[in-house]
Enzyme design. Structure first.
Site, PDB file in Angstrom:
ATOM      1  CD  GLN A 219      27.514  28.448  24.576  1.00  0.00           C
ATOM      2  OE1 GLN A 219      27.822  29.628  24.771  1.00  0.00           O
ATOM      3  NE2 GLN A 219      27.073  28.017  23.400  1.00  0.00           N
ATOM      4  CG  ASP A 221      26.362  28.908  30.899  1.00  0.00           C
ATOM      5  OD1 ASP A 221      27.027  28.188  30.100  1.00  0.00           O
ATOM      6  OD2 ASP A 221      25.142  29.070  30.800  1.00  0.00           O
ATOM      7  NE  ARG A 222      34.329  26.487  32.767  1.00  0.00           N
ATOM      8  CZ  ARG A 222      35.235  27.408  32.487  1.00  0.00           C
ATOM      9  NH1 ARG A 222      34.875  28.544  31.918  1.00  0.00           N
ATOM     10  NH2 ARG A 222      36.518  27.189  32.727  1.00  0.00           N
ATOM     11  CG  LEU A 223      24.912  24.969  31.973  1.00  0.00           C
ATOM     12  CD1 LEU A 223      23.559  25.598  32.257  1.00  0.00           C
ATOM     13  CD2 LEU A 223      24.853  23.465  32.295  1.00  0.00           C
ATOM     14  CG  HIS A 224      30.725  23.454  27.897  1.00  0.00           C
ATOM     15  ND1 HIS A 224      31.127  24.766  27.929  1.00  0.00           N
ATOM     16  CD2 HIS A 224      31.363  22.833  28.926  1.00  0.00           C
ATOM     17  CE1 HIS A 224      31.993  24.929  28.922  1.00  0.00           C
ATOM     18  NE2 HIS A 224      32.149  23.776  29.550  1.00  0.00           N
TER      19      HIS A 224
END
Ligand SMILES: Cc1cc2nc3c(=O)[nH]c(=O)nc-3n(C[C@H](O)[C@H](O)[C@H](O)COP(=O)(O)O)c2cc1C
Length: 243
Positions: A219, A221-224
């Site tokens: 994702q 925003d790096r909140l995968h």
């Protein structure tokens, strides 16, 4: 006498002779691409069967036309022998079913020896353009030899000659050593036909039978999203891991 010739294309030669400019590796930041900018949520899974989910992802990726140049069936296989030192290498996935994930190789290779000592292994697929990764862990078994013979016989002659010329993972004195083996086998095929290049006994297939899958959707925003399927006996449980 060393006569091996490198047969790189002009473009490849130009690339290989290019100066290597310095790069700032810390500045490399890929934008994670997620087709529909959607989260990958456990409540919206198209199936609760991880084999079917693998199939859905694999077909979606295969159908993205601008990925056609990539070997989407290339997968990293990690094995650990009795010395407990892991090693990884790419192989080509040649089939997947609800039993497991199969590839072909040389049983006497380093990976083959490690699998003999310890069947536990891991596979890792990464398709960067889709920001997707799949991790699969389980135990490896040998495929029946008749499947290996069938697949061997379907391979193009140069691939069969190449595989048969190589005692995979053995040290060889130089490139010429391999070229000589290849020439002997090429001459044999010219004399007796391609069917003379029979499957070596040590060449065959493995199947990894999973007990763990992790589907990773990057994702921006790096909140995968990380959705795990873990098998206990015949029951798969699903959970989410923090990225
Ligand atoms: C994209 C790609 C696909 C490969 N496919 C295979 C394969 O299907 N089978 C195989 O034995 N080696 C394959 N190789 C070579 C392996 O990565 C490795 O060099 C070889 O199997 C020897 O590994 P080992 O010494 O750890 O056993 C492939 C390499 C790459 C880069």
């Amino acid at each position: 006498m060393f006569t091996a010739v490198r047969r790189f294309s002009t473009a490849t030669r130009r690339f290989l002779s290019m100066d290597t400019p310095s790069i700032d590796i810390q500045e490399i930041r890929a934008k994670y691409w997620n087709k529909d900018e959607e989260f990958f949520l456990e409540e919206n899974l198209p199936t609760t069967d991880p084999f079917k989910l693998f199939d859905i992802w694999f077909k979606q990726i295969a159908n993205i036309s601008d990925l056609s140049f990539e070997e989407i069936n290339a997968v990293c296989v990690s094995t650990v022998g009795k010395d407990l030192r892991p090693s990884s290498r790419m192989v080509l996935l040649k089939s997947y079913t609800s039993d497991g994930f199969s590839f072909f190789t040389n049983y006497n290779s380093r990976k083959g020896q490690q699998i003999e000592e310890n069947p536990n292994a891991a596979m890792l697929f990464h398709w960067p353009k889709t920001s997707r990764q799949i991790r699969i862990e389980g135990a490896i078994d040998k495929l029946d030899d008749d499947l290996a013979v069938k697949y061997w016989n379907s391979r193009p002659l140069p691939s069969r000659i190449g595989s048969k010329s190589s005692e995979q993972s053995e040290t060889v004195p130089n490139r010429q050593f391999l070229e000589n083996k290849k020439r002997e086998l090429t001459e044999l095929a010219e004399r007796e036909g391609g069917q003379a290049i029979t499957k070596p006994e040590s060449w065959g297939g493995y199947i990894l039978i999973p007990r763990y899958f992790e589907f990773w959707q990057g994702q921006s925003d790096r909140l995968h999203d990380r959705i795990v399927f873990e098998r206990d006996e015949e029951v798969w449980t699903i959970k989410r891991l923090s990225p």
